[in-house]
Scaffold this motif. Structure first.
Motif, PDB file in Angstrom:
ATOM      1  N   LEU A 195      -0.812  19.140  -5.688  1.00 18.30           N
ATOM      2  CA  LEU A 195      -1.263  19.026  -4.310  1.00 18.30           C
ATOM      3  C   LEU A 195      -1.755  17.608  -4.012  1.00 18.30           C
ATOM      4  O   LEU A 195      -1.487  17.049  -2.943  1.00 18.30           O
ATOM      5  CB  LEU A 195      -2.373  20.038  -4.033  1.00 18.30           C
ATOM      6  N   ALA A 196      -2.467  17.019  -4.972  1.00 15.73           N
ATOM      7  CA  ALA A 196      -2.948  15.648  -4.800  1.00 15.73           C
ATOM      8  C   ALA A 196      -1.775  14.680  -4.688  1.00 15.73           C
ATOM      9  O   ALA A 196      -1.819  13.731  -3.892  1.00 15.73           O
ATOM     10  CB  ALA A 196      -3.845  15.258  -5.977  1.00 15.73           C
ATOM     11  N   ALA A 197      -0.724  14.927  -5.475  1.00 15.97           N
ATOM     12  CA  ALA A 197       0.465  14.075  -5.406  1.00 15.97           C
ATOM     13  C   ALA A 197       1.115  14.168  -4.028  1.00 15.97           C
ATOM     14  O   ALA A 197       1.564  13.162  -3.467  1.00 15.97           O
ATOM     15  CB  ALA A 197       1.458  14.467  -6.488  1.00 15.97           C
ATOM     16  N   ALA A 198       1.172  15.371  -3.470  1.00 15.22           N
ATOM     17  CA  ALA A 198       1.753  15.548  -2.134  1.00 15.22           C
ATOM     18  C   ALA A 198       0.941  14.783  -1.085  1.00 15.22           C
ATOM     19  O   ALA A 198       1.498  14.206  -0.150  1.00 15.22           O
ATOM     20  CB  ALA A 198       1.815  17.027  -1.781  1.00 15.22           C
ATOM     21  N   VAL A 199      -0.386  14.779  -1.248  1.00 15.73           N
ATOM     22  CA  VAL A 199      -1.241  14.015  -0.331  1.00 15.73           C
ATOM     23  C   VAL A 199      -0.948  12.525  -0.443  1.00 15.73           C
ATOM     24  O   VAL A 199      -0.864  11.810   0.563  1.00 15.73           O
ATOM     25  CB  VAL A 199      -2.731  14.294  -0.634  1.00 15.73           C
ATOM     26  N   LEU A 200      -0.776  12.044  -1.686  1.00 11.88           N
ATOM     27  CA  LEU A 200      -0.441  10.634  -1.880  1.00 11.88           C
ATOM     28  C   LEU A 200       0.908  10.294  -1.256  1.00 11.88           C
ATOM     29  O   LEU A 200       1.076   9.224  -0.663  1.00 11.88           O
ATOM     30  CB  LEU A 200      -0.436  10.307  -3.380  1.00 11.88           C
ATOM     31  N   PHE A 201       1.887  11.199  -1.391  1.00 16.57           N
ATOM     32  CA  PHE A 201       3.186  10.984  -0.752  1.00 16.57           C
ATOM     33  C   PHE A 201       3.026  10.837   0.764  1.00 16.57           C
ATOM     34  O   PHE A 201       3.607   9.953   1.386  1.00 16.57           O
ATOM     35  CB  PHE A 201       4.129  12.168  -1.038  1.00 16.57           C
ATOM     36  N   THR A 202       2.249  11.742   1.340  1.00 15.04           N
ATOM     37  CA  THR A 202       2.046  11.712   2.791  1.00 15.04           C
ATOM     38  C   THR A 202       1.353  10.434   3.230  1.00 15.04           C
ATOM     39  O   THR A 202       1.748   9.800   4.224  1.00 15.04           O
ATOM     40  CB  THR A 202       1.210  12.935   3.230  1.00 15.04           C
ATOM     41  N   SER A 219       9.909  12.731   1.829  1.00 15.42           N
ATOM     42  CA  SER A 219       9.790  14.086   2.382  1.00 15.42           C
ATOM     43  C   SER A 219      10.761  15.046   1.696  1.00 15.42           C
ATOM     44  O   SER A 219      10.465  16.245   1.557  1.00 15.42           O
ATOM     45  CB  SER A 219      10.050  14.063   3.891  1.00 15.42           C
ATOM     46  N   GLU A 220      11.919  14.549   1.243  1.00 15.98           N
ATOM     47  CA  GLU A 220      12.865  15.393   0.518  1.00 15.98           C
ATOM     48  C   GLU A 220      12.226  15.933  -0.757  1.00 15.98           C
ATOM     49  O   GLU A 220      12.356  17.125  -1.080  1.00 15.98           O
ATOM     50  CB  GLU A 220      14.118  14.586   0.172  1.00 15.98           C
ATOM     51  N   THR A 221      11.509  15.064  -1.482  1.00 21.39           N
ATOM     52  CA  THR A 221      10.848  15.485  -2.711  1.00 21.39           C
ATOM     53  C   THR A 221       9.783  16.539  -2.427  1.00 21.39           C
ATOM     54  O   THR A 221       9.682  17.557  -3.128  1.00 21.39           O
ATOM     55  CB  THR A 221      10.203  14.268  -3.402  1.00 21.39           C
ATOM     56  N   LEU A 275       2.612   7.339   5.789  1.00 20.80           N
ATOM     57  CA  LEU A 275       1.827   6.850   6.920  1.00 20.80           C
ATOM     58  C   LEU A 275       1.550   5.351   6.808  1.00 20.80           C
ATOM     59  O   LEU A 275       1.645   4.615   7.801  1.00 20.80           O
ATOM     60  CB  LEU A 275       0.501   7.626   7.000  1.00 20.80           C
ATOM     61  N   PHE A 276       1.222   4.877   5.618  1.00 19.92           N
ATOM     62  CA  PHE A 276       0.965   3.450   5.431  1.00 19.92           C
ATOM     63  C   PHE A 276       2.234   2.639   5.639  1.00 19.92           C
ATOM     64  O   PHE A 276       2.201   1.520   6.169  1.00 19.92           O
ATOM     65  CB  PHE A 276       0.399   3.200   4.032  1.00 19.92           C
ATOM     66  N   PRO A 315       0.810  -1.231   0.000  1.00 20.28           N
ATOM     67  CA  PRO A 315       0.000   0.000   0.000  1.00 20.28           C
ATOM     68  C   PRO A 315       0.842   1.278   0.000  1.00 20.28           C
ATOM     69  O   PRO A 315       0.583   2.197  -0.787  1.00 20.28           O
ATOM     70  CB  PRO A 315      -0.828  -0.133   1.284  1.00 20.28           C
ATOM     71  N   GLY A 316       1.842   1.335   0.884  1.00 22.88           N
ATOM     72  CA  GLY A 316       2.700   2.522   0.915  1.00 22.88           C
ATOM     73  C   GLY A 316       3.487   2.688  -0.368  1.00 22.88           C
ATOM     74  O   GLY A 316       3.660   3.807  -0.877  1.00 22.88           O
ATOM     75  N   LEU A 317       3.958   1.572  -0.918  1.00 27.35           N
ATOM     76  CA  LEU A 317       4.716   1.604  -2.166  1.00 27.35           C
ATOM     77  C   LEU A 317       3.837   2.084  -3.315  1.00 27.35           C
ATOM     78  O   LEU A 317       4.251   2.924  -4.131  1.00 27.35           O
ATOM     79  CB  LEU A 317       5.256   0.200  -2.460  1.00 27.35           C
ATOM     80  N   ALA A 318       2.603   1.582  -3.369  1.00 28.34           N
ATOM     81  CA  ALA A 318       1.686   1.961  -4.442  1.00 28.34           C
ATOM     82  C   ALA A 318       1.287   3.434  -4.351  1.00 28.34           C
ATOM     83  O   ALA A 318       1.197   4.134  -5.373  1.00 28.34           O
ATOM     84  CB  ALA A 318       0.445   1.077  -4.386  1.00 28.34           C
ATOM     85  N   LEU A 319       1.044   3.931  -3.141  1.00 29.62           N
ATOM     86  CA  LEU A 319       0.679   5.337  -2.971  1.00 29.62           C
ATOM     87  C   LEU A 319       1.819   6.259  -3.397  1.00 29.62           C
ATOM     88  O   LEU A 319       1.598   7.296  -4.038  1.00 29.62           O
ATOM     89  CB  LEU A 319       0.295   5.599  -1.513  1.00 29.62           C
TER      90      LEU A 319
END
Length: 299
Positions: free
Chosen positions: A281-288, A259-261, A292-293, A121-125
């Protein structure tokens, strides 16, 4: 584990500064910028070691050998390639290519006990965030980069920088786990001495002579950028990253590199004076969410 996560995120915030540093030093060559930053790192490390000689552990010959190898992969070599990439392809494209480092580190540094199902999940996000960000403003990035041959060469430099730092992240984590007796600060200082020495030799052999640098119209600003990134994005960030590497697995550390990106893109948008688009902005949400995952999977 919590302190390791905080340290990794803070290191990412400091590393993000290096993506905009070349834009603050117009006219300074990529080699001079890389050498100046890492000579500042080396000087700070040397002063710390000299200030408290009785309280600092001394490295063995083998340990200093590893410090030299890792200093090339994670500092002088990596940053020189990154500066060349930013020169030829602008800021955002190299940022996004470097942003894939978490994926490679997560894939190559996964603990044996961690199931792929928990990591996916974290990898896919993270992968979805990168894909969305790359698709957000492709034409603007190409326009910023300039002629196509320079842009293509810049992408190649960025890929080489990515490979160097991926190797550094995995090898540095493995070394710290094999040597728990070495503190994060001591290892950062040993790396700093090796990095500063290599940067000095590189500058003496290939850099601009000191007399010419002093006459450069933006010398004071360039020197300030080198010192700030040397102390913040190299010395302090390395201590924080070593803390994270000691407390966390390589795969979780890899996820935190996202977080560096995020910070690099924020700094770039601030410098350009415009807001990110909805897709960014949506990409930043996916990164976050990816971070978390991944944290949840490693608990």
């Amino acid at each position: 584990m919590s302190w390791g996560i905080v340290a990794g995120l803070l290191a990412g915030a400091l590393w993000g500064l290096v993506f905009v540093a070349p834009r603050m030093t117009p006219g300074l060559s990529s080699l001079d910028l890389a050498a100046g930053r890492f000579m500042a790192y080396g000087l700070a490390s040397t002063l710390v070691l000299l200030a408290l000689p009785g309280r600092r552990r001394r490295p063995t010959l083998a340990q200093m050998g590893w410090a030299v190898v890792l200093s090339v992969l994670g500092f002088t070599g990596y940053y020189w390639f990154l500066v060349l990439a930013i020169r030829d392809a602008g800021t955002e494209v190299p940022t996004l290519i470097i942003g894939t480092i978490p994926l490679w580190v997560m894939l190559l540094g996964k603990p044996h006990a961690l199931r792929w199902a928990a990591l996916m999940p974290g990898l896919a996000l993270t992968a979805a965030g990168l894909a969305l960000m790359m698709d957000a403003t492709p034409q603007a990035l190409v326009n910023e980069a300039g002629p196509a041959p320079d842009f293509t060469r810049g992408v190649a430099w960025a890929v080489l920088a990515m490979a160097c730092w991926t190797a550094f992240a995995l090898l540095n984590s493995a070394w710290l786990h094999r040597h728990p007796e070495v503190s994060a600060t001591d290892w950062a200082n040993w790396l700093g001495v090796a990095t500063g020495t290599g940067a000095l030799l590189m500058w003496l052999a290939l850099g601009t002579p000191a007399s010419a640098l002093l006459l450069h119209p933006g010398f004071a600003q360039s020197a300030t950028v080198c010192v700030v990134t040397g102390l913040g994005s190299a010395w302090l960030a390395t201590i924080l990253w070593n803390v994270a590497s000691q407390r966390l697995s390589a795969s979780l550390c890899g996820q935190l590199i996202v977080s560096e990106t995020v910070f690099a893109l924020v700094y770039s948008f601030v410098l350009d004076g415009h807001w990110p688009g909805l897709a960014q902005l949506a990409a930043a949400v996916l990164f976050t969410l990816g971070i978390l995952f991944s944290i949840r999977a490693h608990r």
